[in-house]
Structures are given as structure tokens and as C-alpha cells.
Design a protein around this motif. Sequence first.
Motif, short mmCIF file in Angstrom:
data_model
loop_
_atom_site.label_atom_id
_atom_site.label_comp_id
_atom_site.label_asym_id
_atom_site.label_seq_id
_atom_site.Cartn_x
_atom_site.Cartn_y
_atom_site.Cartn_z
N LEU A 127 0.84 -1.19 0.00
CA LEU A 127 0.00 0.00 0.00
C LEU A 127 0.88 1.24 0.00
O LEU A 127 1.88 1.31 0.72
N GLU A 128 0.49 2.22 -0.80
CA GLU A 128 1.08 3.55 -0.69
C GLU A 128 -0.06 4.53 -0.42
O GLU A 128 -0.99 4.64 -1.22
N GLN A 129 0.02 5.20 0.71
CA GLN A 129 -1.05 6.11 1.10
C GLN A 129 -0.87 7.49 0.47
O GLN A 129 0.16 7.77 -0.15
N ALA A 130 -1.87 8.32 0.62
CA ALA A 130 -1.87 9.62 -0.04
C ALA A 130 -0.68 10.48 0.37
O ALA A 130 -0.19 11.29 -0.42
N ASP A 131 -0.18 10.29 1.61
CA ASP A 131 0.97 11.08 2.07
C ASP A 131 2.30 10.47 1.66
O ASP A 131 3.37 10.98 2.04
N GLY A 132 2.27 9.37 0.89
CA GLY A 132 3.50 8.76 0.40
C GLY A 132 4.03 7.65 1.27
O GLY A 132 5.03 7.00 0.90
N GLU A 133 3.41 7.38 2.41
CA GLU A 133 3.88 6.29 3.28
C GLU A 133 3.61 4.94 2.62
O GLU A 133 2.50 4.69 2.16
N ARG A 134 4.63 4.09 2.63
CA ARG A 134 4.53 2.79 1.96
C ARG A 134 4.55 1.66 3.00
O ARG A 134 5.39 1.64 3.89
N LEU A 135 3.62 0.73 2.83
CA LEU A 135 3.43 -0.34 3.80
C LEU A 135 3.37 -1.68 3.07
O LEU A 135 2.70 -1.80 2.04
N LEU A 136 4.05 -2.67 3.62
CA LEU A 136 4.00 -4.04 3.11
C LEU A 136 3.24 -4.91 4.10
O LEU A 136 3.56 -4.91 5.30
N LEU A 137 2.26 -5.65 3.61
CA LEU A 137 1.53 -6.63 4.40
C LEU A 137 1.93 -8.01 3.88
O LEU A 137 1.62 -8.36 2.73
N ALA A 138 2.65 -8.78 4.70
CA ALA A 138 3.19 -10.07 4.28
C ALA A 138 2.74 -11.16 5.23
O ALA A 138 2.56 -10.92 6.42
N PRO A 139 2.57 -12.40 4.72
CA PRO A 139 2.03 -13.47 5.56
C PRO A 139 3.03 -14.10 6.53
O PRO A 139 2.63 -14.73 7.51
#
Length: 221
Positions: free
Chosen positions: A54-66
Amino acid sequence: MRILEVLRGNLTAVKGARLRFDGWIAGIGTSSGTRVVLGHWTQSPFGPFSDVMLEQADGERLLLAPTRSIGDFIASTYSFEHLQVVPVTASAERTSWAVEAGSLTLHFTVGRRRLLGLLLRAVPGPLAARPAWAGLENLPARLLPGVRTRGSAGDAHREWYGVLDLWPVTAATAAFEGHDLGRLAPVDPPVRFGFGSVPRRPALVRVTTTVERGGRRGLRA
């Protein structure tokens, strides 16, 4: 089972090893500004799994991994501010997909193939999966803003995306941490996880990804 996991871990740590991931990538924009990229892999060195970037509107990037090992591998190849290890599931029924990843829920629908999808589907699978073919595909892919099918990634890895099919995403609903992400929208601005973005028009792509390990960092088992 544990022996197999150790062998997989050693394989992914070998410099110069080429690792293959077969599956689907979906790139979806939302009117809230959050962009979502689903990876759904039926074959990989880690076995079948799904992950979400995910990249949010403010540019923060998040990985969701199992799992942590999958998260470490992806994070060594792409760039994120945060990594969350959470259950990730993705399922498809005809043209409808349902995804759950921690506090993210995503449902999307794909439409009929357009001309580009029909052309890609006509390419023989063994040819489309070859890195050399992905290099050729990179020439027309560069006509799409931000889209690349080969390039360098984190830890000096090299990557090739062999595209086998393409469907337009025609509808989507998503929520993250209890907040509705809004209606389906273009992936704009392009996501910044690696050397290239997904197409601006939301799409589901059938792909074979080849990653050549270039760094020295191993993975935790």
C-alpha cells in the motif's frame, strides 16, 4: 517440512540465484489517494502466498506479508516505511476477487480482455516467462508512465516481469484500518515500491516474475 523451509531460505540467500514467482499482480487506485498492489503467487520459492503493498496519499509505503521470511525477502527487493506480518488471503470466483490482509479488505471485479490482453495471451507461456522476452516487452511498456518490465531493485537485485495476460479492473471497494478508501480511481501518482509502477489504469496482470539475487543479505528462517 522444516528441511524444505531451510532449503528455500538458503536458495533465496544465494547471490546470483534466479528465483521465479508465477501468479497475478493487481494494481488499484482509490479516490482517497491510497494505491493498492496485490501479489497473488501460486508458485514461488516460498510456496503459494499472497502479499499486499500500500502507498497512502501522504506517500507512506506499507507491506503486508504473511510470514517474516517472505516480508524480509520482499523488503530486501522493494522499499517500504513499514512491514506488517499478518494473515493474507486472496481468492477469486469467476471475475470477482476478495482479499483480506490484516486490517485491509479489498474486493474488485475484472472485465473482459481488451486488445492488449488478447495479444499477450497469444504469446506462448514458456516464451513469455523468459527474462529475454521480458526485456523485449520493456520497450512498449515504457510508453506507459512509470511501467517497466525489467530493472534493478534493492540489494542490487535484478528483476524481469514476463506478462502473460491482462484484464481491466472495472469496480473495487476497499477499507483499511476501518476507513473506507473510496471509489475506484487511477493509480496516480505511480507507486514507488521499486523501479517501476503498475499501469495507471487499474488492472489485473498474469505474470511470471524472475528475481536475480545480487546482494549478500540473507533471510531469517
